[in-house]
Design a protein around this motif. Structure first.
Motif, PDB file in Angstrom:
ATOM      1  N   ARG A  63      37.676 -31.793  56.801  1.00 45.47           N
ATOM      2  CA  ARG A  63      36.664 -32.471  56.103  1.00 45.47           C
ATOM      3  C   ARG A  63      35.111 -32.087  56.088  1.00 45.47           C
ATOM      4  O   ARG A  63      34.745 -31.645  57.162  1.00 45.47           O
ATOM      5  N   GLN A  64      34.506 -31.808  55.130  1.00 46.25           N
ATOM      6  CA  GLN A  64      33.082 -31.474  55.102  1.00 46.25           C
ATOM      7  C   GLN A  64      32.242 -32.534  53.892  1.00 46.25           C
ATOM      8  O   GLN A  64      33.102 -33.003  53.044  1.00 46.25           O
ATOM      9  N   THR A  65      31.074 -32.600  54.126  1.00 50.72           N
ATOM     10  CA  THR A  65      30.284 -33.331  53.310  1.00 50.72           C
ATOM     11  C   THR A  65      29.273 -32.107  52.461  1.00 50.72           C
ATOM     12  O   THR A  65      28.524 -31.469  53.363  1.00 50.72           O
ATOM     13  N   ARG A 106      29.098 -35.002  48.033  1.00 47.78           N
ATOM     14  CA  ARG A 106      30.454 -35.079  47.547  1.00 47.78           C
ATOM     15  C   ARG A 106      31.388 -34.447  48.899  1.00 47.78           C
ATOM     16  O   ARG A 106      30.850 -33.879  49.788  1.00 47.78           O
ATOM     17  N   GLU A 107      32.642 -35.020  48.773  1.00 44.21           N
ATOM     18  CA  GLU A 107      33.366 -34.590  49.688  1.00 44.21           C
ATOM     19  C   GLU A 107      34.370 -33.556  49.515  1.00 44.21           C
ATOM     20  O   GLU A 107      34.614 -33.012  48.226  1.00 44.21           O
ATOM     21  N   GLU A 134      35.282 -33.034  45.365  1.00 45.51           N
ATOM     22  CA  GLU A 134      34.953 -33.926  44.054  1.00 45.51           C
ATOM     23  C   GLU A 134      34.250 -33.061  43.067  1.00 45.51           C
ATOM     24  O   GLU A 134      33.098 -32.303  43.605  1.00 45.51           O
ATOM     25  N   GLU A 136      38.583 -34.724  41.179  1.00 50.69           N
ATOM     26  CA  GLU A 136      38.597 -33.658  42.367  1.00 50.69           C
ATOM     27  C   GLU A 136      39.237 -32.244  41.628  1.00 50.69           C
ATOM     28  O   GLU A 136      40.001 -32.307  40.588  1.00 50.69           O
TER      29      GLU A 136
END
Length: 383
Positions: A18-20, A25-26, A108, A146
């Protein structure tokens, strides 16, 4: 009786990271089994504008349906050259949406039809509120949209993926269905792929989308009416009837694909699991493994009907998050307007205005054509 969203069993062979992104947004990376990619991922260092305001949705008092008015989507990218592909791994010359190289990536949407807010003071407060009919009714279009990138390649579709990559995409659908179903205010989750400019695709990059709606969609609401009229065995009876008929295209241990009895489109194929499964999150690893084989084979067969790739919408209909989970079954519906090599079916007066469809090809003829093409494509792949 209804049940809560089923427990999701993840495939341990497919890792996630996971990263922002720079605007909050994800982004989630899904790595193929045995991936050659390094475990680390680069940070998103872009200087991005703030995310757009969450859209509003307005009720059509004639039908009770809700229409999302998402004006921010008017300015989205339209068929950019490969050097400006926003879904390609980022480079100094193309600071894209995905900072690192990847196998499959989900993030996203920058210009969502629903969201980014999941709650708002005037957001839907249960389905009863949305069912009320009135003039000038509006609500905030809470939810989530998404983008699912199937591959770092600039062009292609699900059919062009390797079997391993196809399985990773299916894992991403199951993972995202599970997590999105748990978000506040989400009533239905819809994975889909639009393929081809004739369908309205604005990016040639192999990708699909997932919409998480704050209501049960109109098409599913009609299905609910049918289930309540026929009984909870509707899907089981449809499957048994199609498996015994001459419109069957593919049959495995867990899945069957067929042209439906009352097909609307020149090319239309449905696929059902052999047991009651409300959504991707409820599938077993074995069901996902077989689906990667059969779904890829089906789409390659559809592409083999003509000398050029066929435009289509591949829509994965899933049960609502909170209702009818024991009698509405996960179902694929692939539809294409291609009625001949150089002809498309356009929705004119009767279909577009009245919803009264007229078929151009008998479903039995279409099934014979698609079945032969699937067999031909499978034979060519083995050679």
């Amino acid at each position: 009786m209804d049940s809560a969203p089923s427990g999701f069993v993840a495939d341990s062979r497919i890792s996630t990271q996971r990263q922002t992104l720079a605007d909050g947004r994800e982004l989630i990376y899904f790595d193929d089994p045995g991936t050659t990619l390094p475990p680390g991922r680069a940070a998103d260092t872009r200087d991005l504008d703030a995310r757009p305001e969450t859209a509003d949705m307005r009720q059509d008092a004639l039908t009770g349906e809700w229409v999302s008015i998402a004006a921010a989507r008017q300015n989205r990218v339209f068929l950019p050259p490969a050097s400006e592909d926003p879904l390609a791994p980022s480079t100094p010359g193309n600071p894209s949406e995905i900072p690192s190289n990847y196998d499959v990536a989900v993030f996203e949407n920058k210009s969502p039809s629903f969201g980014p807010l999941l709650t708002a003071p005037d957001a839907p407060d249960g389905l009863a509120d949305l069912a009320t009919i009135g003039l000038g009714r509006s609500r905030t279009s809470v939810g989530r949209c998404e983008v699912v990138c199937f591959s770092p390649e600039h062009e292609g579709s699900f059919a062009s993926l390797s079997l391993t990559r196809a399985r990773t995409v299916i894992e991403a659908w199951a993972h995202r269905t599970h997590e999105l179903s748990l978000l506040a205010g989400i009533e239905q989750v819809f994975p889909f792929e639009n393929r081809g400019e004739a369908i309205g695709v604005t990016l040639r990059h192999p990708h699909g989308q997932i919409y998480a709606y704050p209501y049960v969609t109109p098409r599913t609401a009609r299905l609910v009416d049918s289930v309540e009229s026929y009984g909870p065995g509707l899907f089981a009876d449809i499957l048994a009837s199609e498996q015994a008929g001459d419109r069957l295209i593919l049959r495995g241990e867990h899945w069957s694909a067929f042209v439906p009895f009352a097909a609307r489109w020149p090319i239309e194929v449905h696929m059902l699991p052999h047991r009651q499964i409300p959504d991707f999150a409820a599938t077993t690893l074995g069901e996902r493994d077989e689906l990667a084989v059969l779904y890829r084979r089906l789409l390659r067969g559809i592409d083999a009907i003509y000398d050029t790739p066929t435009p289509y919408i591949a829509a994965w209909h899933q049960a609502p998050v909170n209702v009818h989970r024991d009698d509405i079954r996960l179902m694929l519906q692939v539809t294409s307007p291609r009625r001949a090599e150089n002809k498309l079916k356009y929705l004119a007066g009767s279909e577009a205005a009245m919803g009264a469809w007229i078929g151009d090809v008998t479903p039995e003829q279409a099934a014979a054509t698609i079945r032969a093409a699937v067999e031909r494509a499978a034979k060519e792949e083995q050679e």
